[in-house]
Design a protein around this motif. Structure first.
Motif, PDB file in Angstrom:
ATOM      1  N   LEU A   1     -14.955  -1.284   6.760  1.00 23.97           N
ATOM      2  CA  LEU A   1     -13.827  -0.051   6.135  1.00 23.97           C
ATOM      3  C   LEU A   1     -12.251   0.341   6.506  1.00 23.97           C
ATOM      4  CD1 LEU A   1     -16.780   2.170   6.990  1.00 23.97           C
ATOM      5  CD2 LEU A   1     -15.653   1.944   4.428  1.00 23.97           C
ATOM      6  N   PRO A   2     -11.386  -0.496   7.281  1.00 24.71           N
ATOM      7  CA  PRO A   2     -10.392  -0.305   7.824  1.00 24.71           C
ATOM      8  C   PRO A   2      -9.910  -1.296   6.545  1.00 24.71           C
ATOM      9  CG  PRO A   2     -11.861  -0.647  10.288  1.00 24.71           C
ATOM     10  CD  PRO A   2     -11.892  -0.447   8.622  1.00 24.71           C
ATOM     11  N   ALA A   3      -9.962  -2.204   5.947  1.00 23.11           N
ATOM     12  CA  ALA A   3      -9.679  -3.174   5.147  1.00 23.11           C
ATOM     13  C   ALA A   3      -9.714  -2.104   3.830  1.00 23.11           C
ATOM     14  CB  ALA A   3     -10.696  -4.419   5.391  1.00 23.11           C
ATOM     15  N   ASN A   4     -10.469  -1.352   4.079  1.00 22.01           N
ATOM     16  CA  ASN A   4     -10.595  -0.238   2.462  1.00 22.01           C
ATOM     17  C   ASN A   4      -9.377   0.445   2.179  1.00 22.01           C
ATOM     18  OD1 ASN A   4     -11.910  -0.117  -0.493  1.00 22.01           O
ATOM     19  ND2 ASN A   4     -12.151   1.850   0.537  1.00 22.01           N
ATOM     20  N   ILE A   5      -9.612   0.953   3.901  1.00 21.12           N
ATOM     21  CA  ILE A   5      -8.133   2.422   4.162  1.00 21.12           C
ATOM     22  C   ILE A   5      -6.809   1.785   3.331  1.00 21.12           C
ATOM     23  CG2 ILE A   5      -7.196   3.399   5.583  1.00 21.12           C
ATOM     24  CD1 ILE A   5     -10.036   4.145   6.606  1.00 21.12           C
ATOM     25  N   GLY A   6      -6.928  -0.025   3.943  1.00 25.16           N
ATOM     26  CA  GLY A   6      -5.395  -0.614   4.121  1.00 25.16           C
ATOM     27  C   GLY A   6      -4.732  -0.685   2.697  1.00 25.16           C
ATOM     28  N   ALA A   7      -5.807  -1.683   1.549  1.00 24.72           N
ATOM     29  CA  ALA A   7      -5.586  -1.831   0.180  1.00 24.72           C
ATOM     30  C   ALA A   7      -6.037  -0.804  -0.647  1.00 24.72           C
ATOM     31  CB  ALA A   7      -7.263  -2.509   0.232  1.00 24.72           C
ATOM     32  N   TRP A   8      -6.501   0.756  -0.255  1.00 21.82           N
ATOM     33  CA  TRP A   8      -6.145   2.072  -0.419  1.00 21.82           C
ATOM     34  C   TRP A   8      -4.834   2.478  -0.367  1.00 21.82           C
ATOM     35  CZ3 TRP A   8      -4.087   6.006   1.481  1.00 21.82           C
ATOM     36  CH2 TRP A   8      -3.782   7.481   0.576  1.00 21.82           C
ATOM     37  N   PHE A   9      -4.283   2.383   0.492  1.00 22.24           N
ATOM     38  CA  PHE A   9      -2.662   2.288   0.678  1.00 22.24           C
ATOM     39  C   PHE A   9      -1.643   2.174  -0.345  1.00 22.24           C
ATOM     40  CE2 PHE A   9       1.325   2.506   2.728  1.00 22.24           C
ATOM     41  CZ  PHE A   9       1.557   3.736   3.342  1.00 22.24           C
ATOM     42  N   VAL A  10      -1.738   0.868   0.030  1.00 24.06           N
ATOM     43  CA  VAL A  10      -1.168  -0.405  -1.017  1.00 24.06           C
ATOM     44  C   VAL A  10      -0.913  -0.190  -2.400  1.00 24.06           C
ATOM     45  CG1 VAL A  10      -0.479  -2.474  -1.564  1.00 24.06           C
ATOM     46  CG2 VAL A  10      -0.988  -1.935   1.049  1.00 24.06           C
ATOM     47  N   ALA A  11      -2.487   0.515  -2.882  1.00 19.68           N
ATOM     48  CA  ALA A  11      -2.288   0.617  -4.027  1.00 19.68           C
ATOM     49  C   ALA A  11      -1.938   1.837  -5.115  1.00 19.68           C
ATOM     50  CB  ALA A  11      -3.992   0.296  -4.311  1.00 19.68           C
ATOM     51  N   VAL A  12      -2.357   3.314  -4.020  1.00 18.77           N
ATOM     52  CA  VAL A  12      -1.799   4.449  -4.323  1.00 18.77           C
ATOM     53  C   VAL A  12      -0.206   4.169  -4.627  1.00 18.77           C
ATOM     54  CG1 VAL A  12      -1.590   5.597  -1.597  1.00 18.77           C
ATOM     55  CG2 VAL A  12      -2.613   7.119  -3.662  1.00 18.77           C
ATOM     56  N   VAL A  13       1.098   3.683  -3.429  1.00 17.31           N
ATOM     57  CA  VAL A  13       1.789   3.993  -3.220  1.00 17.31           C
ATOM     58  C   VAL A  13       2.604   3.443  -5.018  1.00 17.31           C
ATOM     59  CG1 VAL A  13       4.314   2.805  -2.607  1.00 17.31           C
ATOM     60  CG2 VAL A  13       2.309   3.660  -1.023  1.00 17.31           C
ATOM     61  N   PHE A  14       1.414   2.031  -5.104  1.00 14.86           N
ATOM     62  CA  PHE A  14       2.270   1.457  -6.072  1.00 14.86           C
ATOM     63  C   PHE A  14       1.976   2.216  -7.885  1.00 14.86           C
ATOM     64  CE2 PHE A  14       0.566  -0.822 -10.551  1.00 14.86           C
ATOM     65  CZ  PHE A  14       1.322  -0.878 -10.605  1.00 14.86           C
ATOM     66  N   SER A  15       0.303   2.630  -7.337  1.00 14.71           N
ATOM     67  CA  SER A  15       0.208   3.695  -8.485  1.00 14.71           C
ATOM     68  C   SER A  15       1.160   5.423  -9.240  1.00 14.71           C
ATOM     69  CB  SER A  15      -2.186   3.852  -8.455  1.00 14.71           C
ATOM     70  OG  SER A  15      -2.229   4.379  -9.480  1.00 14.71           O
ATOM     71  N   PHE A  16       1.118   6.100  -8.044  1.00 16.14           N
ATOM     72  CA  PHE A  16       1.975   6.683  -8.023  1.00 16.14           C
ATOM     73  C   PHE A  16       3.445   6.321  -8.663  1.00 16.14           C
ATOM     74  CE2 PHE A  16       5.213   9.605  -5.941  1.00 16.14           C
ATOM     75  CZ  PHE A  16       4.768  10.595  -7.123  1.00 16.14           C
ATOM     76  N   VAL A  17       4.208   5.244  -8.389  1.00 17.36           N
ATOM     77  CA  VAL A  17       4.921   5.027  -8.720  1.00 17.36           C
ATOM     78  C   VAL A  17       5.024   4.836  -9.917  1.00 17.36           C
ATOM     79  CG1 VAL A  17       7.300   3.393  -8.604  1.00 17.36           C
ATOM     80  CG2 VAL A  17       6.594   4.562  -7.063  1.00 17.36           C
ATOM     81  N   ALA A  18       4.054   3.857 -10.881  1.00 18.78           N
ATOM     82  CA  ALA A  18       3.770   3.135 -12.356  1.00 18.78           C
ATOM     83  C   ALA A  18       2.779   4.623 -12.524  1.00 18.78           C
ATOM     84  CB  ALA A  18       2.779   2.472 -12.038  1.00 18.78           C
ATOM     85  N   ASN A  19       2.387   5.538 -12.847  1.00 19.81           N
ATOM     86  CA  ASN A  19       1.537   6.483 -13.243  1.00 19.81           C
ATOM     87  C   ASN A  19       2.979   7.938 -14.204  1.00 19.81           C
ATOM     88  OD1 ASN A  19      -0.969   5.740 -14.097  1.00 19.81           O
ATOM     89  ND2 ASN A  19      -1.426   5.977 -11.703  1.00 19.81           N
TER      90      ASN A  19
END
Length: 136
Positions: free
Chosen positions: A44-62
């Motif tokens: 679960l903490p790994a999921n949160i960390g992975a989500w944070f990395v992905a959300v930054v990329f996703s916001f910039v790209a989208n």
């Protein structure tokens, strides 16, 4: 280039761009999740960390490629909307999927299933947070 406004992209075009970003984003999410698991971070903490990395990329790209950002929405506010909805939708759905299904179907199928369900909901959330609208 002239100061004329650029034509707005069609919803179909936005969906295709969103899907391309989503595929890249899913790869980033899964790779980050894998690395964190390899570093012995609990799921679960790994999921949160992975989500944070992905959300930054996703916001910039989208925000700069998939959608036309509404200029009256400040960039910081758009990111807060995007991250908040992302937390409620993608992080919530994927974490819930891991918590409820990992013991039954396995960790990776639970993670991937959560990602798929969340992707559908995230299109509307991203459109609202970046463009300030849901439909049309």
């Amino acid at each position: 280039m002239s100061g004329a406004p650029r034509p707005r992209r069609s919803t179909g075009n936005k969906i295709v761009r969103f899907a391309i970003v989503g595929l890249a984003n899913t790869g980033i999410d899964l790779a980050s999740f894998f690395v964190l698991l390899e570093l012995h971070v609990p799921p679960l903490p790994a999921n949160i960390g992975a989500w944070f990395v992905a959300v930054v990329f996703s916001f910039v790209a989208n925000g700069f490629w998939s959608f036309e950002r509404e200029p009256t929405i400040r960039l910081r506010d758009a990111f807060l909307r995007f991250a908040s909805l992302g937390a409620a939708i993608s992080l919530g759905v994927s974490s819930l999927s891991i918590a409820l299904l990992a013991a039954t179907i396995g960790l990776w199928p639970a993670k991937i299933g959560g990602v798929i369900v969340a992707a559908i909901l995230n299109f509307l959330a991203a459109r609202w947070s970046i463009e300030g609208r849901l439909l049309k």
